[in-house]
Design an enzyme around this catalytic site. Structure first.
Site, PDB file in Angstrom:
ATOM      1  N   CYS A   1      41.623  43.228  38.275  1.00 58.58           N
ATOM      2  CA  CYS A   1      42.194  42.135  39.071  1.00 58.58           C
ATOM      3  C   CYS A   1      42.722  41.081  38.093  1.00 58.58           C
ATOM      4  O   CYS A   1      43.043  41.399  36.951  1.00 58.58           O
ATOM      5  CB  CYS A   1      41.187  41.578  40.068  1.00 58.58           C
ATOM      6  SG  CYS A   1      39.785  40.687  39.352  1.00 58.58           S
TER       7      CYS A   1
ATOM      8  N   ASN B   1      38.828  39.025  36.533  1.00 57.72           N
ATOM      9  CA  ASN B   1      37.626  39.849  36.417  1.00 57.72           C
ATOM     10  C   ASN B   1      36.357  39.080  36.760  1.00 57.72           C
ATOM     11  O   ASN B   1      35.313  39.299  36.171  1.00 57.72           O
ATOM     12  CB  ASN B   1      37.533  40.497  35.031  1.00 57.72           C
ATOM     13  CG  ASN B   1      36.479  41.580  34.920  1.00 57.72           C
ATOM     14  OD1 ASN B   1      35.811  41.680  33.904  1.00 57.72           O
ATOM     15  ND2 ASN B   1      36.310  42.395  35.934  1.00 57.72           N
TER      16      ASN B   1
ATOM     17  N   CYS C   1      36.021  38.090  40.456  1.00 56.28           N
ATOM     18  CA  CYS C   1      35.866  38.175  41.917  1.00 56.28           C
ATOM     19  C   CYS C   1      36.032  39.609  42.404  1.00 56.28           C
ATOM     20  O   CYS C   1      35.056  40.308  42.640  1.00 56.28           O
ATOM     21  CB  CYS C   1      36.872  37.259  42.625  1.00 56.28           C
ATOM     22  SG  CYS C   1      36.670  35.498  42.270  1.00 56.28           S
ATOM     23  N   ARG C   2      37.263  40.059  42.558  1.00 53.40           N
ATOM     24  CA  ARG C   2      37.533  41.337  43.216  1.00 53.40           C
ATOM     25  C   ARG C   2      37.150  42.557  42.381  1.00 53.40           C
ATOM     26  O   ARG C   2      36.509  43.482  42.891  1.00 53.40           O
ATOM     27  CB  ARG C   2      39.010  41.424  43.608  1.00 53.40           C
ATOM     28  CG  ARG C   2      39.402  40.374  44.621  1.00 53.40           C
ATOM     29  CD  ARG C   2      40.898  40.329  44.830  1.00 53.40           C
ATOM     30  NE  ARG C   2      41.548  39.837  43.616  1.00 53.40           N
ATOM     31  CZ  ARG C   2      42.851  39.844  43.412  1.00 53.40           C
ATOM     32  NH1 ARG C   2      43.661  40.353  44.332  1.00 53.40           N
ATOM     33  NH2 ARG C   2      43.362  39.355  42.298  1.00 53.40           N
ATOM     34  N   SER C   3      37.566  42.592  41.123  1.00 50.33           N
ATOM     35  CA  SER C   3      37.287  43.808  40.339  1.00 50.33           C
ATOM     36  C   SER C   3      35.796  44.017  40.085  1.00 50.33           C
ATOM     37  O   SER C   3      35.329  45.167  40.136  1.00 50.33           O
ATOM     38  CB  SER C   3      38.107  43.855  39.047  1.00 50.33           C
ATOM     39  OG  SER C   3      37.855  42.750  38.215  1.00 50.33           O
TER      40      SER C   3
ATOM     41  N   ASP D   1      43.001  37.553  46.952  1.00 49.72           N
ATOM     42  CA  ASP D   1      42.158  36.917  45.935  1.00 49.72           C
ATOM     43  C   ASP D   1      41.404  35.774  46.615  1.00 49.72           C
ATOM     44  O   ASP D   1      42.007  34.809  47.074  1.00 49.72           O
ATOM     45  CB  ASP D   1      43.021  36.377  44.806  1.00 49.72           C
ATOM     46  CG  ASP D   1      42.215  35.860  43.630  1.00 49.72           C
ATOM     47  OD1 ASP D   1      40.976  35.671  43.763  1.00 49.72           O
ATOM     48  OD2 ASP D   1      42.812  35.635  42.563  1.00 49.72           O
TER      49      ASP D   1
END
Length: 175
Positions: A20, A23, A25-27, A139
């Site tokens: 993402c 690195n 939050c999402r990933s 995001d």
């Protein structure tokens, strides 16, 4: 993308990296939730998951506190995560580079030096027919806990679809 028989072994597992922006939050959510699926399936030694960001501003930091909290609410442990930046030389080390939105897709395809490396880059939601038309996992960084929870749900669902495609190929290759 369809997976034919994949022949990983403990020394060389099938390697997936989620990417993402920062690195945090999402990933990390994607890495941790897929790792949990893989571990519970008994394939933990045959599939390796990791994550990174395209940017370098959070390198070395823990996941965002809201990420850790959202993961914890669903029974995952995100406390050990440390952010890092994707290095284009890593294309050689990974079989699949899963991005969370089209911005990372463009960046990583531009960083790739070969068609083979570019072909490894896939949008996470593309694995899930029900979410594929959305393309991007939002995001949640500038939002609230509710969006973190919603994003985690999207990621879990997409990872289930990814794993459903990957698992038979891994099991077939293990024979």
């Amino acid at each position: 993308m369809t997976f034919s028989a994949i022949r990983p072994d403990e020394a060389t597992p099938f390697r997936i990296i989620f990417v993402c922006t920062g690195n945090i939050c999402r990933s990390p959510m994607a890495e941790i939730t897929l790792r949990d699926l893989v571990t519970r399936s008994g394939l933990g030694r045959l599939i390796f998951t990791s994550s990174a960001g395209t940017g370098d501003w959070h390198v070395g930091e823990q996941a965002d506190a809201r990420t850790v909290a959202a993961l914890k609410r669903q029974g995952y442990d995100g406390s050990h995560h440390r952010a890092r930046q994707f290095d284009p030389v890593w294309f050689a080390d990974y079989d699949l580079v899963v991005v969370l939105d089209r911005t990372q897709e463009r960046i990583l395809r531009n960083w790739a030096v070969s068609d083979r490396d570019r072909s490894k880059v896939r949008l996470l939601l593309s694995f899930d027919q029900e979410q594929a038309s959305l393309h991007d996992v939002p995001d949640p960084y500038y939002s609230d806990d509710a969006l973190f929870d919603s994003v985690l749900g999207m990621i879990e669902k997409a990872n289930l679809a990814l794993f459903a495609q990957l698992e038979p190929a891994i099991r077939q290759g293990v024979r």
